[in-house]
Design a protein around this motif. Sequence first.
Motif, PDB file in Angstrom:
ATOM      1  N   GLY A  30       0.800  -1.215   0.000  1.00  0.00           N
ATOM      2  CA  GLY A  30       0.000   0.000   0.000  1.00  0.00           C
ATOM      3  C   GLY A  30       0.837   1.271   0.000  1.00  0.00           C
ATOM      4  O   GLY A  30       0.294   2.365  -0.094  1.00  0.00           O
ATOM      5  N   LEU A  31       2.173   1.168   0.138  1.00  0.00           N
ATOM      6  CA  LEU A  31       3.016   2.354   0.126  1.00  0.00           C
ATOM      7  C   LEU A  31       2.947   3.026  -1.256  1.00  0.00           C
ATOM      8  O   LEU A  31       2.839   2.354  -2.281  1.00  0.00           O
ATOM      9  CB  LEU A  31       4.470   1.968   0.420  1.00  0.00           C
ATOM     10  CG  LEU A  31       4.741   1.460   1.842  1.00  0.00           C
ATOM     11  CD1 LEU A  31       6.182   1.000   1.965  1.00  0.00           C
ATOM     12  CD2 LEU A  31       4.448   2.546   2.872  1.00  0.00           C
ATOM     13  N   ARG A  32       3.055   4.356  -1.307  1.00  0.00           N
ATOM     14  CA  ARG A  32       2.995   5.103  -2.557  1.00  0.00           C
ATOM     15  C   ARG A  32       4.326   5.803  -2.804  1.00  0.00           C
ATOM     16  O   ARG A  32       5.009   6.216  -1.862  1.00  0.00           O
ATOM     17  CB  ARG A  32       1.872   6.154  -2.510  1.00  0.00           C
ATOM     18  CG  ARG A  32       0.487   5.594  -2.266  1.00  0.00           C
ATOM     19  CD  ARG A  32       0.026   4.744  -3.443  1.00  0.00           C
ATOM     20  NE  ARG A  32      -0.208   5.551  -4.617  1.00  0.00           N
ATOM     21  CZ  ARG A  32      -1.359   6.140  -4.906  1.00  0.00           C
ATOM     22  NH1 ARG A  32      -2.405   5.986  -4.084  1.00  0.00           N
ATOM     23  NH2 ARG A  32      -1.495   6.867  -5.998  1.00  0.00           N
ATOM     24  N   ILE A  33       4.683   5.952  -4.084  1.00  0.00           N
ATOM     25  CA  ILE A  33       5.881   6.688  -4.499  1.00  0.00           C
ATOM     26  C   ILE A  33       5.395   7.925  -5.226  1.00  0.00           C
ATOM     27  O   ILE A  33       4.833   7.819  -6.318  1.00  0.00           O
ATOM     28  CB  ILE A  33       6.771   5.836  -5.414  1.00  0.00           C
ATOM     29  CG1 ILE A  33       7.098   4.504  -4.750  1.00  0.00           C
ATOM     30  CG2 ILE A  33       8.047   6.586  -5.772  1.00  0.00           C
ATOM     31  CD1 ILE A  33       7.842   3.545  -5.665  1.00  0.00           C
ATOM     32  N   GLY A  34       5.598   9.081  -4.635  1.00  0.00           N
ATOM     33  CA  GLY A  34       5.025  10.297  -5.199  1.00  0.00           C
ATOM     34  C   GLY A  34       3.507  10.231  -5.121  1.00  0.00           C
ATOM     35  O   GLY A  34       2.921   9.805  -4.124  1.00  0.00           O
ATOM     36  N   GLU A  35       2.832  10.661  -6.208  1.00  0.00           N
ATOM     37  CA  GLU A  35       1.373  10.630  -6.249  1.00  0.00           C
ATOM     38  C   GLU A  35       0.836   9.402  -6.963  1.00  0.00           C
ATOM     39  O   GLU A  35      -0.209   8.866  -6.593  1.00  0.00           O
ATOM     40  CB  GLU A  35       0.857  11.905  -6.939  1.00  0.00           C
ATOM     41  CG  GLU A  35       1.169  13.191  -6.177  1.00  0.00           C
ATOM     42  CD  GLU A  35       0.588  14.412  -6.876  1.00  0.00           C
ATOM     43  OE1 GLU A  35      -0.050  14.220  -7.933  1.00  0.00           O
ATOM     44  OE2 GLU A  35       0.782  15.534  -6.382  1.00  0.00           O
ATOM     45  N   THR A  36       1.571   8.951  -7.992  1.00  0.00           N
ATOM     46  CA  THR A  36       1.039   7.843  -8.813  1.00  0.00           C
ATOM     47  C   THR A  36       1.939   6.618  -8.818  1.00  0.00           C
ATOM     48  O   THR A  36       1.615   5.619  -9.443  1.00  0.00           O
ATOM     49  CB  THR A  36       0.838   8.315 -10.267  1.00  0.00           C
ATOM     50  OG1 THR A  36       2.097   8.753 -10.789  1.00  0.00           O
ATOM     51  CG2 THR A  36      -0.166   9.437 -10.327  1.00  0.00           C
ATOM     52  N   GLY A  37       3.109   6.669  -8.168  1.00  0.00           N
ATOM     53  CA  GLY A  37       3.994   5.492  -8.126  1.00  0.00           C
ATOM     54  C   GLY A  37       3.392   4.404  -7.252  1.00  0.00           C
ATOM     55  O   GLY A  37       2.634   4.666  -6.317  1.00  0.00           O
ATOM     56  N   ARG A  38       3.731   3.164  -7.549  1.00  0.00           N
ATOM     57  CA  ARG A  38       3.141   2.050  -6.805  1.00  0.00           C
ATOM     58  C   ARG A  38       4.151   0.913  -6.655  1.00  0.00           C
ATOM     59  O   ARG A  38       5.210   0.894  -7.284  1.00  0.00           O
ATOM     60  CB  ARG A  38       1.896   1.519  -7.537  1.00  0.00           C
ATOM     61  CG  ARG A  38       2.178   0.971  -8.908  1.00  0.00           C
ATOM     62  CD  ARG A  38       0.923   0.525  -9.637  1.00  0.00           C
ATOM     63  NE  ARG A  38       1.219  -0.053 -10.924  1.00  0.00           N
ATOM     64  CZ  ARG A  38       1.585  -1.298 -11.136  1.00  0.00           C
ATOM     65  NH1 ARG A  38       1.737  -2.120 -10.111  1.00  0.00           N
ATOM     66  NH2 ARG A  38       1.828  -1.758 -12.353  1.00  0.00           N
ATOM     67  N   LEU A  39       3.775  -0.042  -5.789  1.00  0.00           N
ATOM     68  CA  LEU A  39       4.586  -1.235  -5.530  1.00  0.00           C
ATOM     69  C   LEU A  39       3.771  -2.476  -5.881  1.00  0.00           C
ATOM     70  O   LEU A  39       2.550  -2.488  -5.765  1.00  0.00           O
ATOM     71  CB  LEU A  39       4.995  -1.312  -4.055  1.00  0.00           C
ATOM     72  CG  LEU A  39       6.009  -0.271  -3.578  1.00  0.00           C
ATOM     73  CD1 LEU A  39       6.022  -0.232  -2.070  1.00  0.00           C
ATOM     74  CD2 LEU A  39       7.391  -0.593  -4.110  1.00  0.00           C
ATOM     75  N   SER A  40       4.479  -3.536  -6.297  1.00  0.00           N
ATOM     76  CA  SER A  40       3.826  -4.831  -6.530  1.00  0.00           C
ATOM     77  C   SER A  40       4.805  -5.932  -6.164  1.00  0.00           C
ATOM     78  O   SER A  40       6.016  -5.713  -6.108  1.00  0.00           O
ATOM     79  CB  SER A  40       3.374  -4.981  -7.988  1.00  0.00           C
ATOM     80  OG  SER A  40       4.489  -4.898  -8.853  1.00  0.00           O
ATOM     81  N   LEU A  41       4.243  -7.109  -5.885  1.00  0.00           N
ATOM     82  CA  LEU A  41       5.042  -8.258  -5.466  1.00  0.00           C
ATOM     83  C   LEU A  41       4.621  -9.446  -6.326  1.00  0.00           C
ATOM     84  O   LEU A  41       3.435  -9.719  -6.490  1.00  0.00           O
ATOM     85  CB  LEU A  41       4.792  -8.559  -3.975  1.00  0.00           C
ATOM     86  CG  LEU A  41       5.546  -9.758  -3.377  1.00  0.00           C
ATOM     87  CD1 LEU A  41       7.039  -9.502  -3.383  1.00  0.00           C
ATOM     88  CD2 LEU A  41       5.070 -10.009  -1.934  1.00  0.00           C
ATOM     89  N   ALA A  42       5.615 -10.142  -6.899  1.00  0.00           N
ATOM     90  CA  ALA A  42       5.320 -11.269  -7.794  1.00  0.00           C
ATOM     91  C   ALA A  42       6.383 -12.340  -7.626  1.00  0.00           C
ATOM     92  O   ALA A  42       7.457 -12.109  -7.068  1.00  0.00           O
ATOM     93  CB  ALA A  42       5.260 -10.805  -9.249  1.00  0.00           C
ATOM     94  N   THR A  43       6.030 -13.545  -8.109  1.00  0.00           N
ATOM     95  CA  THR A  43       6.973 -14.666  -8.059  1.00  0.00           C
ATOM     96  C   THR A  43       7.728 -14.745  -9.368  1.00  0.00           C
ATOM     97  O   THR A  43       7.293 -14.231 -10.391  1.00  0.00           O
ATOM     98  CB  THR A  43       6.246 -15.988  -7.817  1.00  0.00           C
ATOM     99  OG1 THR A  43       5.475 -16.311  -8.979  1.00  0.00           O
ATOM    100  CG2 THR A  43       5.327 -15.894  -6.615  1.00  0.00           C
ATOM    101  N   ARG A  44       8.900 -15.420  -9.327  1.00  0.00           N
ATOM    102  CA  ARG A  44       9.680 -15.593 -10.559  1.00  0.00           C
ATOM    103  C   ARG A  44       8.979 -16.511 -11.546  1.00  0.00           C
ATOM    104  O   ARG A  44       9.308 -16.520 -12.727  1.00  0.00           O
ATOM    105  CB  ARG A  44      11.067 -16.168 -10.245  1.00  0.00           C
ATOM    106  CG  ARG A  44      11.960 -15.216  -9.477  1.00  0.00           C
ATOM    107  CD  ARG A  44      13.346 -15.788  -9.321  1.00  0.00           C
ATOM    108  NE  ARG A  44      14.137 -15.035  -8.371  1.00  0.00           N
ATOM    109  CZ  ARG A  44      15.338 -15.394  -7.948  1.00  0.00           C
ATOM    110  NH1 ARG A  44      15.875 -16.520  -8.383  1.00  0.00           N
ATOM    111  NH2 ARG A  44      16.004 -14.661  -7.077  1.00  0.00           N
ATOM    112  N   SER A  45       8.020 -17.284 -11.055  1.00  0.00           N
ATOM    113  CA  SER A  45       7.264 -18.151 -11.971  1.00  0.00           C
ATOM    114  C   SER A  45       6.187 -17.363 -12.702  1.00  0.00           C
ATOM    115  O   SER A  45       5.499 -17.911 -13.556  1.00  0.00           O
ATOM    116  CB  SER A  45       6.640 -19.314 -11.199  1.00  0.00           C
ATOM    117  OG  SER A  45       5.766 -18.837 -10.186  1.00  0.00           O
TER     118      SER A  45
END
Length: 782
Positions: free
Chosen positions: A195-210
């Motif tokens: 849920g953390l934001r970077i600036g106003e529109t930046g975002r984070l995501s988490l994924a697997t190598r598969s």
Amino acid sequence: MLRHRWFGSLVNRAVALVIGGILLSALLVTVAGSLLSRAELQQQAQSQVQTIAALVAEELDDKLALRLEALNHVAQSLTMSDQVLKTRARVLVRRQTALQHLFDGIYLVDENGRVVAEHPEAFRQTGLSVRDREYFQRVSSMLTPVISEPYRSNYQNKPAVMIAAPIFDHRQRFIGMIGGAILLEGDNFLKQFIGLRIGETGRLSLATRSGIVVADERDGRIMSPVRVANPVLQDAMGGFEGTLETRAADGERTILSVQQMSQVPWFVAASWPAREALAPITRTLDAFVWTLLGVILLIAPLALWRFSRLMAPLTALGEQIRERHLGMRSEPVSVSGGTEIRQVAEIFNTVMDERDEVLGSLAEREAFFRSLTQSAPIGIVQTDVLGRIEFANPAFEAIIGLPAEELTYSYLSKRVHQADRSQAVAGWKMAIRNQSVFRGRLRLETTDPDQVVWGDVMTAAIQTPEKALGTITVVRDISRELEVEEALRDEQQRAETILGVLQEGVLMADITGVIRYANDAACRFLGTEGECLLRNFFELVSIENEEGPLHRDRFLAGEDLDSLYVTLANRLGQSFAIDLTMLHIRRGREDERLVFVLRDDSDRRRQEERLSWEATHDSLTHLLNRRAFNASLIKCLGETSRQDASSVLMLIDLDHFKPVNDVGGHLVGDDLLKRLAELFRESVRQSDTVARLGGDEFGIILPACGLARAEALAERIRSAVEGLRIEHDGRSFGVTASIGLTELTTEDSGPREVISRADEGSYIAKSRGRNAVVVVSSPPAG
């Protein structure tokens, strides 16, 4: 037309130059400042995105490590029999208060994959089988704690991640597992970080190598495939870690940072749109453009007024020069205005005075010229602007065969052969028009119609400052020289034809290495495709033999070389096996040459390599044969004393192989042997030695492996051999393996002693019913 008329004025040109200079300077400053500012701002943005991604990845690793460690600690405390575990399962799960705060659900599973207890019980998973779940299969086979891939749970089909640890009884036998489930859509630590934001529109995501999304700020992305259209995310699934500027799925440029996690094969992706990150640069450029426009509007009228004042004397000077040229003015032009205008006026006055002096001395120079050319050994002809001969010296008379009286006032072009006349006339006209020199080889007509005289002709224009006066032509008889050149060309053509069809490369170079001649075969070796000449041979290739590289000094100082076997590599990465011959020509002189003959020796060397390979390998399985195996074993015995861990010999004797040949046929038996050979190769390390010792017997040398690891490897190989089956004509064929193991020690006198011990182990395995691994200890040191 209006544009040309406007730029015809020097004042307007000067004003345009000033405005252009201002614009160019501003543009350069703007571009340089923009690039530097953008680079600095982009670097800061990338650093910020990378820091956030790294912090999130590190914190997620810490959270997962905490839960994995807590779960493993609880699993270690549940050492009991499987019956007690199943009886007290519910009580044990309810007591795990710490785990209940760390996980959304806790499960106790028996060794068969059936859930025997859970918390909270509202999930209603007790009695369900998770035997087919990936996390249970990994825990039961690897017997270590694991963190699963994202999966759809049995509880309302919600996406989840399972952290599981194996449970053992007092005899260290696997009796079940304890698992903690984290719901990906739940209100837990994953949602907090993503849920953390970077600036106003930046975002984070988490994924697997598969390629599965674990968590994402946008709704509906959990458990969906990663958008592999982005090449950075595609590289991240392969292990890439770093920060780059790329394009998002909608085409927008984005700063994207990828950080791999250490606890699980997942990665954190932090993205920030470049338009937001670099927005300050755009605002600065807009302000600069408006400021520059205001400056130009102020400078342009001021520059126009000032340059008009400065150029007024130049207009007056031009009018005086026109009057002097037309004869309307006899006195020198007046000198006024700026320094440059005064200098132009003074130069014009000086030129006009000198012209009068030049015209006076022209007659004297012409007389001197005529007396000088009379004794010249080459033909000299002077013509007027129309090409009529005004003067011809005796040497030219001798070449043409006519006296000066007949040549004077005739056209010089008439003395050129009809076939070359148009070329000569065009060249002379261009020499007069461009004030240049025409040079060519022309055939000349003489008094003897059967005789052809070739002349090397050079023509230059005779010019005054006002006009062209004519031409001066120099003619040299080169008929004999051309005959000699033709003979030399014929000889050279024959030699080049012979060398061109040779398969061997032939080239000649000077002492610095510059190539003076090379045939097509030599150019192919050099990798230049016919562009060899005047290139340096020693810079194009590297040559080495058994003793090492061969440099230029070796060829210059050494004797002639005959059939030296070398390897030649060019700049294209091509390598050739060459039989090299090198000869010195005019050795020790300034014009010394080196002649190289390059013969392709690849076929002979490939034949030697093939024979060497066949002598050390089994033709059916392509494994090493007994001879090469014994050599490797002797080498390994010699290195035993220097190794920290012991080396191990493994002998594999196949069980029930003869029925495969008898029932399925030899083709089936051969196919089975080749598949087993591939299985053995894939099971061991690259440094290990695998060989077929004959029939259905194989040997493996495991340097510095240690007996415990070797025994575990042997069990895996035995199990893999047992599981290998071949289908033929509706029947299934397979074998098992009796494997003998023994360590190599410094007390072993040779390979026979070690092989005997390992062979004894395989016989013991067969006597115990086959399909077994037996370790034979080495005898104690004497």
